[in-house]
Motif scaffolding. Structure first.
Motif, PDB file in Angstrom:
ATOM      1  N   THR A 113       4.774  14.150  -8.829  1.00  0.00           N
ATOM      2  CA  THR A 113       5.263  15.626  -8.241  1.00  0.00           C
ATOM      3  C   THR A 113       6.595  15.363  -8.475  1.00  0.00           C
ATOM      4  O   THR A 113       7.460  16.504  -8.399  1.00  0.00           O
ATOM      5  CB  THR A 113       5.134  15.391  -6.804  1.00  0.00           C
ATOM      6  N   GLY A 114       7.386  13.973  -8.706  1.00  0.00           N
ATOM      7  CA  GLY A 114       8.805  14.120  -8.846  1.00  0.00           C
ATOM      8  C   GLY A 114       9.635  14.072  -7.495  1.00  0.00           C
ATOM      9  O   GLY A 114      10.839  14.136  -7.598  1.00  0.00           O
ATOM     10  N   LYS A 115       8.914  14.090  -6.320  1.00  0.00           N
ATOM     11  CA  LYS A 115       9.493  14.139  -4.933  1.00  0.00           C
ATOM     12  C   LYS A 115       9.153  12.795  -4.353  1.00  0.00           C
ATOM     13  O   LYS A 115       8.293  11.786  -4.553  1.00  0.00           O
ATOM     14  CB  LYS A 115       8.635  15.172  -4.188  1.00  0.00           C
ATOM     15  N   GLN A 116      10.170  12.409  -3.254  1.00  0.00           N
ATOM     16  CA  GLN A 116      10.091  11.366  -2.428  1.00  0.00           C
ATOM     17  C   GLN A 116       8.922  11.522  -1.363  1.00  0.00           C
ATOM     18  O   GLN A 116       9.004  12.462  -0.585  1.00  0.00           O
ATOM     19  CB  GLN A 116      11.254  10.933  -1.913  1.00  0.00           C
ATOM     20  N   GLY A 117       7.796  11.015  -1.280  1.00  0.00           N
ATOM     21  CA  GLY A 117       6.927  11.387  -0.370  1.00  0.00           C
ATOM     22  C   GLY A 117       7.073  10.512   0.881  1.00  0.00           C
ATOM     23  O   GLY A 117       6.636  11.205   2.098  1.00  0.00           O
ATOM     24  N   MET A 118       7.678   9.502   0.731  1.00  0.00           N
ATOM     25  CA  MET A 118       8.105   8.930   2.389  1.00  0.00           C
ATOM     26  C   MET A 118       9.325   7.755   2.152  1.00  0.00           C
ATOM     27  O   MET A 118       9.501   7.548   1.036  1.00  0.00           O
ATOM     28  CB  MET A 118       6.810   8.217   2.867  1.00  0.00           C
TER      29      MET A 118
ATOM     30  N   VAL B  87       0.916  -1.355  -0.012  1.00  0.00           N
ATOM     31  CA  VAL B  87      -0.137   0.109  -0.077  1.00  0.00           C
ATOM     32  C   VAL B  87       0.758   1.233  -0.049  1.00  0.00           C
ATOM     33  O   VAL B  87       0.755   2.240  -0.791  1.00  0.00           O
ATOM     34  CB  VAL B  87      -0.970   0.022   1.218  1.00  0.00           C
ATOM     35  N   LEU B  88       1.668   1.239   0.901  1.00  0.00           N
ATOM     36  CA  LEU B  88       2.666   2.519   0.964  1.00  0.00           C
ATOM     37  C   LEU B  88       3.622   2.744  -0.287  1.00  0.00           C
ATOM     38  O   LEU B  88       4.037   3.536  -0.662  1.00  0.00           O
ATOM     39  CB  LEU B  88       3.412   2.911   2.413  1.00  0.00           C
ATOM     40  N   TRP B  89       4.122   1.609  -0.625  1.00  0.00           N
ATOM     41  CA  TRP B  89       5.058   1.563  -1.848  1.00  0.00           C
ATOM     42  C   TRP B  89       4.074   1.927  -3.006  1.00  0.00           C
ATOM     43  O   TRP B  89       4.975   2.585  -3.961  1.00  0.00           O
ATOM     44  CB  TRP B  89       5.524   0.013  -2.008  1.00  0.00           C
ATOM     45  N   GLY B  90       2.975   1.463  -3.332  1.00  0.00           N
ATOM     46  CA  GLY B  90       2.255   1.963  -4.356  1.00  0.00           C
ATOM     47  C   GLY B  90       2.051   3.513  -4.141  1.00  0.00           C
ATOM     48  O   GLY B  90       2.064   4.191  -5.087  1.00  0.00           O
ATOM     49  N   PHE B  91       1.428   4.029  -3.001  1.00  0.00           N
ATOM     50  CA  PHE B  91       1.527   5.315  -2.713  1.00  0.00           C
ATOM     51  C   PHE B  91       2.602   6.067  -3.079  1.00  0.00           C
ATOM     52  O   PHE B  91       2.649   7.147  -3.698  1.00  0.00           O
ATOM     53  CB  PHE B  91       0.780   5.830  -1.407  1.00  0.00           C
ATOM     54  N   HIS B  92       3.806   5.766  -2.618  1.00  0.00           N
ATOM     55  CA  HIS B  92       4.912   6.181  -2.805  1.00  0.00           C
ATOM     56  C   HIS B  92       5.102   6.398  -4.256  1.00  0.00           C
ATOM     57  O   HIS B  92       5.707   7.570  -4.925  1.00  0.00           O
ATOM     58  CB  HIS B  92       6.205   5.597  -2.160  1.00  0.00           C
ATOM     59  N   GLY B  93       4.878   5.353  -5.198  1.00  0.00           N
ATOM     60  CA  GLY B  93       5.326   5.458  -6.644  1.00  0.00           C
ATOM     61  C   GLY B  93       4.378   6.469  -7.239  1.00  0.00           C
ATOM     62  O   GLY B  93       4.836   7.201  -8.233  1.00  0.00           O
ATOM     63  N   VAL B  94       3.286   6.468  -6.746  1.00  0.00           N
ATOM     64  CA  VAL B  94       2.291   7.252  -7.599  1.00  0.00           C
ATOM     65  C   VAL B  94       2.560   8.964  -7.274  1.00  0.00           C
ATOM     66  O   VAL B  94       2.710   9.756  -8.071  1.00  0.00           O
ATOM     67  CB  VAL B  94       0.644   7.050  -7.151  1.00  0.00           C
TER      68      VAL B  94
END
Length: 283
Positions: A199-204, A187-194
């Motif tokens: 945005t081109g940024k690292q979300g987590m 779940v978090l891996w997918g959210f991070h990828g999207v």
């Protein structure tokens, strides 16, 4: 398992045990990042074919505890959890430098977590497993809050311990735990990828993926939506409060691990009533 202790003794002994374990958690919080940094430096020098650095022994046991300001050894009577900090009024006995309030707070949280687990689950193997998970989450939360780091050496054993706990004590729930670990990571891996694509940024960081996978292993996949809702709402409110107090913090990264850990504690302690309220609210 019936307790061999009188009921009136169980709570105080749990509190004292938790205070002592909280003191050890402080050692992990302060020393583990230094140990990892030394390991990474050594591996980098080896990869670059540089001469190894000579450094004194440093681990969770050695050297003995000392004041970070004057490096004076701390006497045994000044190592009593919570009590010593209060007696010294938060200052070093030798140089009078301030001692971080982190130490008594972590010890107190360790005591309260132990008391809560024992009151809810009695004296049992389940209690021992759950207390270990709660104290590991405490160490991870403080390390991430200080350094934005969730070490694999803590998150991965936490994951495997959750699966072992279900295999040993709740075997019928083991498939839910395995699925929880898988979905927690994905779940978090997918959210991070999207987020990165948009945005081109690292979300987590990847440590957050592993921490949620570990919590999924302990709680099972059905608890993940509520856990994420609690963690996201808490982290958002904290971020808004920080930015309102200091507008310069706008756009700065905020550690998500402490909020995952806090939500994990809540679900481990009171998962069933929280889920019942959540489902009723959803309907």
């Amino acid at each position: 398992m019936p307790s061999p202790l009188p009921p009136w003794l169980v709570g105080p002994i749990a509190m004292l045990l938790g205070l002592s374990l909280g003191s050890f958690v402080n050692v992990v919080i302060t020393r583990l990042p230094v140990m990892l940094m030394r390991q990474w430096r050594s591996e980098a020098r080896e990869a670059l074919s540089l001469e190894a650095e000579s450094a004194p022994l440093f681990n969770l046991v050695r050297p003995d505890s000392m004041c970070p300001s004057c490096e004076s050894p701390i006497a045994w009577r000044h190592k009593l959890p919570l009590v010593s900090w209060l007696m010294l009024r938060g200052r070093c006995a030798d140089c009078q430098a301030r001692i971080s309030p982190q130490y008594p707070l972590v010890e107190l949280l360790g005591g309260l977590l132990a008391l809560a687990v024992v009151l809810l689950h009695g004296v049992s193997w389940e209690t021992a497993f759950l207390l270990g998970a709660c104290l590991t989450l405490l160490a991870l939360a403080v390390i991430d809050l200080r350094l934005q780091l969730l070490p694999d050496i803590l998150t991965l054993p936490l994951l495997w311990a959750g699966l072992f706990y279900h295999w040993l004590l709740v075997p019928l729930a083991l498939p839910d735990a395995v699925l929880g670990a898988m979905l927690g990571y994905l779940v978090l891996w997918g959210f991070h990828g999207v987020f990165h694509l948009a945005t081109g940024k690292q979300g987590m960081g990847q440590g957050d993926f592993k921490l949620l996978a570990a919590l999924g292993a302990w709680l099972g996949w059905t608890y993940l939506p509520l856990l994420l809702l609690i963690a996201a709402a808490s982290g958002t409110l904290y971020g808004m409060a920080i930015q309102a107090r200091d507008p310069r913090q706008r756009g700065q990264a905020i550690a998500f691990g402490p909020w995952l850990a806090m939500a994990g504690w809540l679900m481990l302690m009171a998962g069933e009533p929280l889920m019942a309220w959540y489902l009723q609210w959803m309907n």
